[in-house]
Design a protein around this motif. Structure first.
Motif, PDB file in Angstrom:
ATOM      1  N   ASP A 192       0.858  -1.198   0.000  1.00 37.63           N
ATOM      2  CA  ASP A 192       0.000   0.000   0.000  1.00 37.63           C
ATOM      3  C   ASP A 192       0.891   1.243   0.000  1.00 37.63           C
ATOM      4  O   ASP A 192       1.543   1.550   1.004  1.00 37.63           O
ATOM      5  N   VAL A 224      -0.393   6.610   1.971  1.00 38.00           N
ATOM      6  CA  VAL A 224      -0.884   6.618   3.353  1.00 38.00           C
ATOM      7  C   VAL A 224      -0.529   7.958   4.000  1.00 38.00           C
ATOM      8  O   VAL A 224       0.577   8.470   3.818  1.00 38.00           O
ATOM      9  N   ALA A 254      -0.943  -0.503  10.096  1.00 40.35           N
ATOM     10  CA  ALA A 254      -0.433  -1.168   8.886  1.00 40.35           C
ATOM     11  C   ALA A 254      -0.051  -2.611   9.196  1.00 40.35           C
ATOM     12  O   ALA A 254      -0.325  -3.529   8.414  1.00 40.35           O
ATOM     13  N   MET A 270       4.540  -0.486   3.094  1.00 42.64           N
ATOM     14  CA  MET A 270       3.728   0.719   3.170  1.00 42.64           C
ATOM     15  C   MET A 270       4.579   1.915   2.775  1.00 42.64           C
ATOM     16  O   MET A 270       5.763   1.967   3.101  1.00 42.64           O
ATOM     17  N   SER A 296      -4.413   2.737  -0.849  1.00 39.44           N
ATOM     18  CA  SER A 296      -5.634   3.072  -0.107  1.00 39.44           C
ATOM     19  C   SER A 296      -5.885   4.572   0.040  1.00 39.44           C
ATOM     20  O   SER A 296      -7.021   5.006   0.055  1.00 39.44           O
ATOM     21  N   TYR A 319      -5.122   6.059   2.826  1.00 43.68           N
ATOM     22  CA  TYR A 319      -5.612   6.027   4.218  1.00 43.68           C
ATOM     23  C   TYR A 319      -5.362   7.368   4.904  1.00 43.68           C
ATOM     24  O   TYR A 319      -4.290   7.955   4.769  1.00 43.68           O
ATOM     25  N   LEU A 376      -6.581   0.662   5.048  1.00 50.78           N
ATOM     26  CA  LEU A 376      -5.241   0.202   4.680  1.00 50.78           C
ATOM     27  C   LEU A 376      -5.331  -1.132   3.935  1.00 50.78           C
ATOM     28  O   LEU A 376      -6.057  -2.031   4.374  1.00 50.78           O
TER      29      LEU A 376
END
Ligand code: AMP
Ligand code: FE
Ligand code: FE
Ligand code: ZN
Length: 304
Positions: free
Chosen positions: A8, A11, A29, A37, A263, A265, A275
């Motif tokens: 991902d 974020v 996460a 991430m 995402s 997020y 996430l």
């Protein structure tokens, strides 16, 4: 190793408009089962050092990033120009690169002035002061409209950020002021590459900004950006419609750039985005790590 690791690469923390600290985000996460991430706060690298050290200690892969605010314009069939914001993700740029950091701090300063203007417009109809907004911005964080939304929620006018955006910042709203002290996407690509970073357009043609008809998608503009060094498109994002994502995947394949999925997020309560709800391929991550020379990613062994 997981057959398809969750990667991902978009974020936010409270170094910009996310609701959670870096430590909370890293905890989330890990809990969400991410393998890698990227922290991509708006116009800042402030969370990188803490995020990398916490991610390493948990065996979570980490890619330092920025979501760079840019602004461009299109001219419609009647010859009228329309300005609109474009978010450019930058992976692995050198955080000490002077031209890039100068532009980023200019964007942050411009964001403060712009938010103050928005607050002034809102104060005609709401009992809202700049100090109310400041309570929702961490020291040194990049401010954005979510802080204004959070202040209005605290004052009891609205229930959540989504509702504030829907009711106050619809297209053509009297309460909207654009970010103007920001680079164009073309300038951002040059700055990011100049800092050893990898530029990827965030949520391209997101809902609300997309042309209705695929014949009107900005193919020539995107091809031009690829020629200038654009590395990829964030095709898989909840705000990018499936037909747009398909189109971006085909365009990327044609010009040998990559697509990512992430995402965006902003915390459990900031936005509904969760996430790991979209993931980037190992191959795209490999290209990011290979092209990015301004900073180091931490990728645990066995992923690439
Ligand atoms: P700004 O940076 O001031 O232009 O505000 C844009 C930011 O607001 C985005 O980066 C999102 O984090 C957030 N945002 C936009 N639309 C929504 C929404 N409908 N609900 C919650 N947050 C939103
Ligand atoms: Fe945001
Ligand atoms: Fe964005
Ligand atoms: Zn974002």
């Amino acid at each position: 190793m997981d057959a398809s690791p969750k990667i991902d690469l978009h974020v936010h923390s409270n170094h910009s408009d996310g609701r959670e600290s870096v430590a909370e985000v890293i905890d989330e996460a890990v809990a969400a089962g991410l393998s890698v991430m990227a922290l991509t706060d708006h116009d800042t690298t402030a969370g990188w050092v803490e995020a990398e050290s916490l991610a390493r200690s948990r065996g979570l892969g980490f890619v330092p990033g920025i979501e760079v605010t840019t602004r461009t314009r299109t001219v419609d069939a009647d010859g009228n120009a329309h300005g609109f914001g474009v978010h450019m993700l930058a992976y692995l740029p050198d955080p000490n690169n002077e031209p890039l950091s100068k532009i980023l701090s200019g964007s942050v300063e411009g964001r403060v002035e712009r938010l103050q203007k928005i607050v002034a417009l809102l104060s005609a109809d709401f009992n809202l002061f700049w100090d109310d907004v400041l309570e929702h911005i961490e020291d040194g964080a990049t401010p954005g409209r979510p802080a204004v939304a959070d202040a209005l929620i605290r004052l009891g006018h609205f229930e959540n950020r989504g509702q504030v955006f829907e009711k106050l910042w619809y297209k053509g709203s009297q309460y909207y002021v654009p970010n103007t002290e920001v680079p164009t996407p073309e300038e951002a690509i040059a700055l990011i590459r100049g800092a050893g970073g990898v530029p990827v357009i965030a949520h391209p043609l997101a809902r609300g900004k997309r042309p209705e008809n695929p014949d009107d998608f900005p193919r020539d503009h995107f091809v031009h950006l690829i020629e200038l060094g654009l590395a990829g498109f964030e095709a898989f994002h909840r705000d990018v419609d499936a037909d747009v994502a398909d189109w971006l995947v085909r365009l990327a394949a044609e010009f040998d750039v990559f697509v990512t999925g992430s995402s965006d997020y902003h915390g459990k309560e900031g936005k509904p985005n969760r996430l790991g709800e979209n993931s980037t391929s190992i191959e795209a991550l490999r290209q990011i790590v290979e092209q990015g020379t301004g900073a180091n990613a931490y990728i645990p062994s066995g992923i690439l």
